[in-house]
Design a protein around this motif. Structure first.
Motif, mmCIF file in Angstrom:
data_model
loop_
_atom_site.group_PDB
_atom_site.id
_atom_site.type_symbol
_atom_site.label_atom_id
_atom_site.label_comp_id
_atom_site.label_asym_id
_atom_site.label_seq_id
_atom_site.Cartn_x
_atom_site.Cartn_y
_atom_site.Cartn_z
ATOM 1 N N ASN A 1 -33.470 5.204 -9.644
ATOM 2 C CA ASN A 1 -34.212 6.458 -9.745
ATOM 3 C C ASN A 1 -33.760 7.428 -8.669
ATOM 4 N N VAL A 2 -33.716 8.685 -9.034
ATOM 5 C CA VAL A 2 -33.306 9.755 -8.123
ATOM 6 C C VAL A 2 -34.548 10.559 -7.748
ATOM 7 N N TYR A 3 -34.777 10.726 -6.455
ATOM 8 C CA TYR A 3 -35.965 11.428 -5.959
ATOM 9 C C TYR A 3 -35.588 12.434 -4.882
ATOM 10 N N GLY A 4 -36.480 13.381 -4.666
ATOM 11 C CA GLY A 4 -36.445 14.189 -3.451
ATOM 12 C C GLY A 4 -35.184 14.998 -3.249
ATOM 13 N N VAL A 5 -34.626 15.507 -4.325
ATOM 14 C CA VAL A 5 -33.393 16.308 -4.183
ATOM 15 C C VAL A 5 -33.761 17.714 -3.713
ATOM 16 N N SER A 6 -33.096 18.168 -2.667
ATOM 17 C CA SER A 6 -33.338 19.532 -2.182
ATOM 18 C C SER A 6 -32.072 20.096 -1.572
ATOM 19 N N VAL A 7 -31.969 21.416 -1.648
ATOM 20 C CA VAL A 7 -30.886 22.141 -0.971
ATOM 21 C C VAL A 7 -31.538 23.299 -0.209
ATOM 22 N N ALA A 8 -31.180 23.449 1.054
ATOM 23 C CA ALA A 8 -31.771 24.510 1.879
ATOM 24 C C ALA A 8 -31.535 25.873 1.242
ATOM 25 N N GLY B 1 -22.412 24.864 -4.085
ATOM 26 C CA GLY B 1 -22.020 23.572 -4.636
ATOM 27 C C GLY B 1 -22.607 22.377 -3.921
ATOM 28 N N VAL B 2 -23.569 22.616 -3.027
ATOM 29 C CA VAL B 2 -24.153 21.514 -2.256
ATOM 30 C C VAL B 2 -24.902 20.554 -3.190
ATOM 31 N N GLY B 3 -25.690 21.115 -4.109
ATOM 32 C CA GLY B 3 -26.452 20.263 -5.025
ATOM 33 C C GLY B 3 -25.533 19.412 -5.882
ATOM 34 N N ALA B 4 -24.485 20.023 -6.408
ATOM 35 C CA ALA B 4 -23.543 19.274 -7.252
ATOM 36 C C ALA B 4 -22.859 18.169 -6.464
ATOM 37 N N ALA B 5 -22.509 18.447 -5.196
ATOM 38 C CA ALA B 5 -21.859 17.424 -4.366
ATOM 39 C C ALA B 5 -22.813 16.271 -4.095
ATOM 40 N N LEU B 6 -24.059 16.606 -3.829
ATOM 41 C CA LEU B 6 -25.063 15.569 -3.576
ATOM 42 C C LEU B 6 -25.253 14.680 -4.803
ATOM 43 N N VAL B 7 -25.403 15.316 -5.959
ATOM 44 C CA VAL B 7 -25.640 14.544 -7.183
ATOM 45 C C VAL B 7 -24.420 13.679 -7.492
ATOM 46 N N GLN B 8 -23.228 14.251 -7.315
ATOM 47 C CA GLN B 8 -22.018 13.459 -7.565
ATOM 48 C C GLN B 8 -21.940 12.253 -6.628
ATOM 49 N N ALA B 9 -22.281 12.478 -5.353
ATOM 50 C CA ALA B 9 -22.240 11.367 -4.388
ATOM 51 C C ALA B 9 -23.285 10.313 -4.756
ATOM 52 N N GLY B 10 -24.453 10.757 -5.208
ATOM 53 C CA GLY B 10 -25.489 9.813 -5.611
ATOM 54 C C GLY B 10 -25.056 8.986 -6.801
ATOM 55 N N VAL B 11 -24.454 9.646 -7.766
ATOM 56 C CA VAL B 11 -23.984 8.938 -8.968
ATOM 57 C C VAL B 11 -22.902 7.933 -8.585
ATOM 58 N N GLU B 12 -21.988 8.343 -7.728
ATOM 59 C CA GLU B 12 -20.908 7.420 -7.332
ATOM 60 C C GLU B 12 -21.453 6.220 -6.565
ATOM 61 N N ARG C 1 -25.245 19.452 -15.925
ATOM 62 C CA ARG C 1 -23.815 19.620 -15.647
ATOM 63 C C ARG C 1 -23.211 18.334 -15.094
ATOM 64 N N ALA C 2 -24.039 17.526 -14.431
ATOM 65 C CA ALA C 2 -23.553 16.250 -13.882
ATOM 66 C C ALA C 2 -23.542 15.150 -14.938
ATOM 67 N N GLY C 3 -23.958 15.482 -16.166
ATOM 68 C CA GLY C 3 -23.882 14.509 -17.249
ATOM 69 C C GLY C 3 -25.215 13.893 -17.644
ATOM 70 N N PHE C 4 -26.284 14.189 -16.901
ATOM 71 C CA PHE C 4 -27.606 13.696 -17.291
ATOM 72 C C PHE C 4 -28.035 14.365 -18.595
ATOM 73 N N ARG C 5 -28.820 13.606 -19.400
ATOM 74 C CA ARG C 5 -29.342 14.137 -20.658
ATOM 75 C C ARG C 5 -30.853 13.979 -20.704
ATOM 76 N N VAL C 6 -31.537 15.027 -21.155
ATOM 77 C CA VAL C 6 -32.989 14.950 -21.332
ATOM 78 C C VAL C 6 -33.299 14.030 -22.505
ATOM 79 N N TRP C 7 -34.146 13.007 -22.253
ATOM 80 C CA TRP C 7 -34.556 12.144 -23.370
ATOM 81 C C TRP C 7 -36.015 12.371 -23.757
ATOM 82 N N GLY C 8 -36.732 13.164 -23.004
ATOM 83 C CA GLY C 8 -38.119 13.440 -23.374
ATOM 84 C C GLY C 8 -38.777 14.370 -22.383
ATOM 85 N N THR C 9 -39.842 15.015 -22.826
ATOM 86 C CA THR C 9 -40.582 15.938 -21.978
ATOM 87 C C THR C 9 -42.045 15.499 -21.976
ATOM 88 N N GLN C 10 -42.492 15.034 -20.817
ATOM 89 C CA GLN C 10 -43.835 14.467 -20.691
ATOM 90 C C GLN C 10 -44.857 15.587 -20.570
#
Lengths: 168, 168
Positions: B83-90, B97-108, B136-145
């Protein structure tokens, strides 16, 4: 008859829960082995008035044949949500409306809690009868989580359902 | 540069997390008040090697400007999920591109863990930029709660996304 279980029901709860875990191991995240390791004090604590969840039991005569646990979310932004867990009906008691009575009792109890606006639960995609039970009670599938559960070499998706209590 | 934070990063983590909670209070379940109440030892424990989660930090020069936490599920039938939590960019570091770099590093990082097959996260429906970042990082929405979060008189749905790591 459906009522809230108390610590005095711990022995019957142990037997009913263990039977459910053995009858339908793929339906639960808990395993029978893990559950067996819990001592009487741990089970009584689950059924205590200050436990995080409320467990309802369905009885036929004096036999505990069904279980359903409600857990209200604790964080303030989520405290309007009640989660439904651990629903089971004994193999010998199926087809008699026990599941529907349990779910109805759970919905009514959650509805009686101030500030609760919706119930939420997940059902493995292998649990077609459970899915129908919840849909008949008014729950609606809002999404199907891929790769939700992996066990014994099988991959299961989970259907996520919610029930809107703000609609009369 | 993105790297795993350690207990020595606790002061910078405190500042970055608090800034995120203040900048975008609707995006997080935690509140700034709750976070402020955590002492240094509690923050260091969150960043310790044996913590339940791994927190990655993104740095511009020596400034910690982004956070992302990964938590692997513990129960065996779910241990393939991260699970991915607490993502933030100042605020001052957005658009670089900070958010994209963070998400890519998390995925790797998650991909490097044996037995992990998918990443999962939720985004409030008010967070359109975050949703685009994950898609953009490849995640797909599977539902909306529906009725997922209620705060300050508003009701938010949450989009649930997953990323399949079994696809090369």
């Amino acid at each position: 008859m459906v009522r809230r279980l108390t610590p005095a029901d711990a022995p019957a709860y142990r037997a009913a829960r263990l039977a459910a875990l053995h009858a339908d191991p793929a339906a639960f995240l808990a395993s029978a082995a893990e559950f067996t390791a819990l001592d009487d004090a741990a089970l009584a604590a689950r059924l205590a008035p200050d436990a995080p969840g409320v467990t309802l039991g369905a009885f036929l005569d004096t036999d505990l044949v069904g279980l359903l646990t409600l857990v209200r979310e604790a964080a303030p932004p989520l405290a309007h949500r009640v989660n439904v867990y651990g629903v089971s009906v004994a193999l010998t008691a199926r087809g008699q409306g026990v599941g529907a009575a349990l779910v109805q009792a759970g919905v009514e109890l959650a509805r009686s809690w101030a500030g609760v606006t919706s119930l939420h639960l997940a059902v493995m995609d292998s649990q077609a009868a459970a899915l129908r039970l919840y849909e008949r009670a008014g729950f609606r599938v809002w999404g199907t989580q891929p790769d939700a559960v992996r066990r014994d070499g099988r991959v299961y998706a989970e259907h996520w359902l919610s029930l809107d209590l703000t609609v009369p």
